[in-house]
Design a protein around this motif. Structure first.
Motif, mmCIF file in Angstrom:
data_model
loop_
_atom_site.group_PDB
_atom_site.id
_atom_site.type_symbol
_atom_site.label_atom_id
_atom_site.label_comp_id
_atom_site.label_asym_id
_atom_site.label_seq_id
_atom_site.Cartn_x
_atom_site.Cartn_y
_atom_site.Cartn_z
ATOM 1 N N TRP A 282 -20.656 -62.567 -58.361
ATOM 2 C CA TRP A 282 -19.931 -61.801 -57.048
ATOM 3 C C TRP A 282 -19.828 -60.255 -57.544
ATOM 4 O O TRP A 282 -19.604 -59.466 -56.604
ATOM 5 N N GLN A 283 -19.314 -60.042 -58.790
ATOM 6 C CA GLN A 283 -19.166 -58.636 -59.313
ATOM 7 C C GLN A 283 -20.436 -57.644 -59.112
ATOM 8 O O GLN A 283 -20.167 -56.637 -58.787
ATOM 9 N N VAL A 284 -21.470 -58.316 -59.755
ATOM 10 C CA VAL A 284 -22.705 -57.569 -59.448
ATOM 11 C C VAL A 284 -22.991 -57.294 -57.907
ATOM 12 O O VAL A 284 -23.196 -55.995 -57.369
ATOM 13 N N TYR A 285 -22.881 -58.363 -56.968
ATOM 14 C CA TYR A 285 -23.037 -57.731 -55.595
ATOM 15 C C TYR A 285 -21.764 -56.844 -55.107
ATOM 16 O O TYR A 285 -22.151 -55.926 -54.231
ATOM 17 N N PHE A 286 -20.737 -57.003 -55.626
ATOM 18 C CA PHE A 286 -19.756 -56.134 -55.257
ATOM 19 C C PHE A 286 -19.712 -54.699 -55.573
ATOM 20 O O PHE A 286 -19.886 -53.727 -54.809
ATOM 21 N N LEU A 287 -20.357 -54.572 -56.856
ATOM 22 C CA LEU A 287 -20.840 -53.074 -57.185
ATOM 23 C C LEU A 287 -22.026 -52.582 -56.467
ATOM 24 O O LEU A 287 -21.968 -51.420 -55.958
ATOM 25 N N ALA A 288 -22.943 -53.582 -55.999
ATOM 26 C CA ALA A 288 -24.259 -53.246 -55.243
ATOM 27 C C ALA A 288 -23.522 -52.475 -53.726
ATOM 28 O O ALA A 288 -24.093 -51.580 -53.248
ATOM 29 N N LEU A 289 -22.856 -53.228 -53.064
ATOM 30 C CA LEU A 289 -22.418 -53.082 -51.632
ATOM 31 C C LEU A 289 -21.398 -51.802 -52.055
ATOM 32 O O LEU A 289 -21.387 -50.975 -51.101
ATOM 33 N N GLY A 290 -20.749 -51.398 -52.977
ATOM 34 C CA GLY A 290 -20.048 -50.253 -53.143
ATOM 35 C C GLY A 290 -20.788 -49.046 -53.591
ATOM 36 O O GLY A 290 -20.146 -48.157 -54.271
ATOM 37 N N ASP A 291 -22.174 -49.502 -53.896
ATOM 38 C CA ASP A 291 -23.072 -48.340 -54.536
ATOM 39 C C ASP A 291 -22.922 -47.014 -54.014
ATOM 40 O O ASP A 291 -22.456 -45.712 -54.843
ATOM 41 N N ARG A 292 -22.442 -46.680 -52.977
ATOM 42 C CA ARG A 292 -22.592 -45.014 -52.385
ATOM 43 C C ARG A 292 -21.162 -44.882 -52.364
ATOM 44 O O ARG A 292 -20.895 -43.580 -51.837
#
Ligand code: ATP
Length: 445
Positions: A282-292
Motif C-alpha cells: 500500500w505504501q508503494v501505491y500511496f507514493l505512486a498516487l502522490g507522485d506529483r
C-alpha cells in the motif's frame, strides 16, 4: 419474510473438514445454552461465491460474551472480550481466532422471548450492515444447521453481482462505506448497483467524506491499496471524485496513472523474486498516487490522513532523498552510461524497500529499473567477511580508519575487485599498511 434455504450441503462440500467441525461445535454450544448462533457476513458471502475464506464471524442472538466464554471453556480456548461492544474474540491454542458479536440487547428486555422476536433481533442487527451481500447469515444450531437467512435480497445480489446498500442514508451514516463499496466491487468483479452509485455521488457532493476522521480514512485507503489488484479501485476512486478528499491536488492524471500501473508491474516482479522481507504494497501505491505532490502537499495529505508525525517525518526525508537520487542518476547517466555496482549501492543504500520500488515504477528509464532490480535482488545483501574485530586482528589500531577501510573493502566486494575472503584479507592488509604509520602516530598523540 426471509428467504430461507439450507446450505448445509455446501458447508460440507466447500469447507475443510476442520472448519465444518468447528461450525458444528459452535452450534452445539449454542444448543446447550439455548442461544441461536449464526455465521455471518463475509464468510457466508464468500462461501456462496466459492471464494476461499476461513475468517469466521459469529453472531449470537443474546449474550455473545457469555457464549464465547462457555465455548472457550469447553474447547480449551482463551477469550478476549469487549464489554462496551458486547463482542468477544475466541482464541484457539493454535492462534486461530473467531470474532463473536451479540445482536442487539433489547432481546433481554422482553421477558417472554418468542422466536419471532429473536429473528427480528437478528434482522435489526443485519440492517446495520453495509451491503446486502454482507447480510447473509447461516444458522449453526443443530436442528437447523445450515439454514440461510436472507432478509435483504443478498442471494439475488450475489447472483447479479451487485454491491447494494440497504437504505438511502447508508453513506451519510457511515461515509467509509463509499470506499468499502469500491473495494468489494473491484475485488469480486461486481458492479455497484445504479441507485447505490447515485447515493455515492450525492454523498460526495454533500462532502460527507470531510467528516471522516483521518485515521479511518487512512485505514480505508490502506485496505484498498492492499488488495491484489488495486489499480481498478484507484481508477474508481478517482472517477467518484474521492481523491481530493485526501488532498485537493491529488488527481489521477495520465502520467500518475502510468506510475500507478507501473507500480503493479514492479510489485509483481518483486513477488516473483520470493524475497523474504515483506514489502508494504500500500505504501508503494500511496507514493505512486502522490507522485506529483510537492513536499508541502505530500505533508498536508499525510496530515489529513493522521499519519503520526514520527512516521511522516521519516517518509518525507526518504521521499526527498529518493527523488534527489533519481535526479542524480539521470545526470550521472548523461555523463557516462557505465555504472559501477558500488555507485548503485551508494544511491539506494538507506532507502526503504517501498521507496525503491516506487523509484523503479516512476523512473522513465529502463536503466534505473535495472539498477533498482540489481540492488534489491543482489547488492543490498553484499557483506564483507572482515568485521571490526577482524581488522583489529590484522593489526589495525582503533580509530576512524576502521570506517574508511570497511567502506573501501565493501566497494571492492561490490565491484568484484575482490571475490573471496582471501583476496579481501590481502586488500585489508594492504590498506592497513598503506598509512599504518599515520594511524599509529595519531594514537600516540
Ligand atoms: P474482508 O475480506 O475485507 O475482511 P469482510 O466482509 O470480512 O471482508 P470486514 O471489513 O472484515 O469485511 O467486515 C466484516 C463485516 O462487518 C462485513 O461483512 C460487513 O457487513 C460489516 N461491516 C464492516 N464495516 C462496516 C461498515 N463500515 N458499515 C457497516 N457494516 C460494516
Amino acid at each position: 419474510s426471509p428467504k430461507n434455504r439450507s446450505i448445509a450441503g455446501l458447508l460440507g462440500k466447500r469447507l475443510p473438514v476442520a472448519a465444518g467441525k468447528l461450525l458444528h461445535d459452535l452450534g452445539t454450544v449454542g444448543d446447550e445454552l439455548g442461544l441461536a448462533v449464526y455465521a455471518i457476513g463475509g464468510f457466508v458471502r464468500d462461501l456462496l461465491l466459492g471464494v476461499a475464506n476461513l475468517d469466521i464471524d459469529v453472531t449470537v442472538e443474546g449474550d455473545g460474551i457469555f457464549f464465547a466464554e462457555q465455548f472457550a471453556a469447553r474447547h480449551g480456548c482463551r477469550v478476549r472480550s469487549h464489554r462496551t461492544f458486547s463482542t468477544a474474540v475466541v482464541i484457539f491454542p493454535d492462534g486461530a481466532k473467531i470474532d463473536v458479536a451479540s445482536t442487539r440487547l433489547e432481546y433481554y428486555e422482553s421477558p417472554g422471548v418468542l422466536p419471532t422476536v429473536e429473528r427480528s433481533s437478528l434482522r435489526h442487527d443485519l440492517y446495520r450492515r453495509d451491503f446486502t451481500i454482507n447480510t447473509l447469515a447461516v444458522c449453526l444450531n443443530g436442528p437447523s444447521f445450515g439454514r440461510l437467512t436472507d432478509y435483504f435480497g443478498g442471494q439475488q445480489d450475489l447472483q447479479e453481482r451487485l454491491v447494494r446498500v440497504l437504505h438511502n442514508l447508508s453513506f451519510v451514516e457511515d461515509p467509509t462505506r463509499v470506499f468499502r463499496a469500491i473495494r468489494f466491487e473491484q475485488r469480486l468483479g461486481f458492479h455497484i448497483a445504479p441507485h447505490t452509485e447515485n447515493l455515492i455521488r450525492s454523498a460526495v457532493r454533500m462532502n460527507v467524506l470531510n467528516k471522516v476522521g483521518g485515521l479511518r480514512l487512512l485505514n480505508e485507503l490502506i485496505q484498498i491499496l492492499r488488495e491484489n489488484e488495486p489499480v481498478g479501485a484507484i481508477v474508481r476512486m478517482a472517477g467518484f471524485g474521492l481523491l481530493p478528499f485526501v488532498h485537493p491536488a491529488l488527481k489521477l492524471l495520465p502520467e500518475i496513472r502510468r506510475v500507478v500501473e507501473e507500480t503493479g508491474r514492479v510489485l509483481a516482479w518483486f513477488r516473483l523474486l520470493y524475497l523474504p522481507d515483506a514489502c508494504e504494497q500500500w505504501q508503494v501505491y500511496f507514493l505512486a498516487l502522490g507522485d506529483r505532490l510537492t513536499t508541502d502537499e505530500f505533508h498536508d495529505a499525510c496530515r489529513r490522513l493522521a499519519v503520526p508525525g514520527r512516521i511522516s517525518t521519516k517518509v518525507f526525508s526518504h521521499r526527498r532523498q529518493a527523488l534527489g537520487t533519481l535526479d542524480a542518476i539521470q545526470r550521472r547517466l548523461r555523463r557516462n552510461p557505465e555504472v559501477r555496482n558500488s555507485e548503485i549501492y551508494d544511491w539506494f543504500h538507506g532507502l526503504p524497500l517501498e521507496m525503491l520500488l516506487y523509484l523503479a515504477a516512476r523512473a522513465n528509464r529502463e536503466e534505473v529499473r535495472r539498477f533498482v532490480s540489481q540492488y534489491v535482488s543482489r547488492l543490498r545483501q553484499v557483506r564483507c567477511s572482515l568485521d571490526g574485530d577482524g581488522l583489529a586482528a590484522l593489526g589495525l589500531a582503533p580509530g576512524p580508519r576502521f570506517r574508511t577501510i570497511m567502506d573501501r573493502l565493501l566497494v571492492a566486494r561490490l565491484d568484484g575487485e575482490v571475490v573471496n575472503d582471501e583476496q579481501e584479507r590481502a586488500l585489508a592488509l594492504l590498506l592497513i599498511a598503506s598509512d599504518g604509520g599515520a594511524s599509529v602516530a595519531k594514537m600516540h598523540h
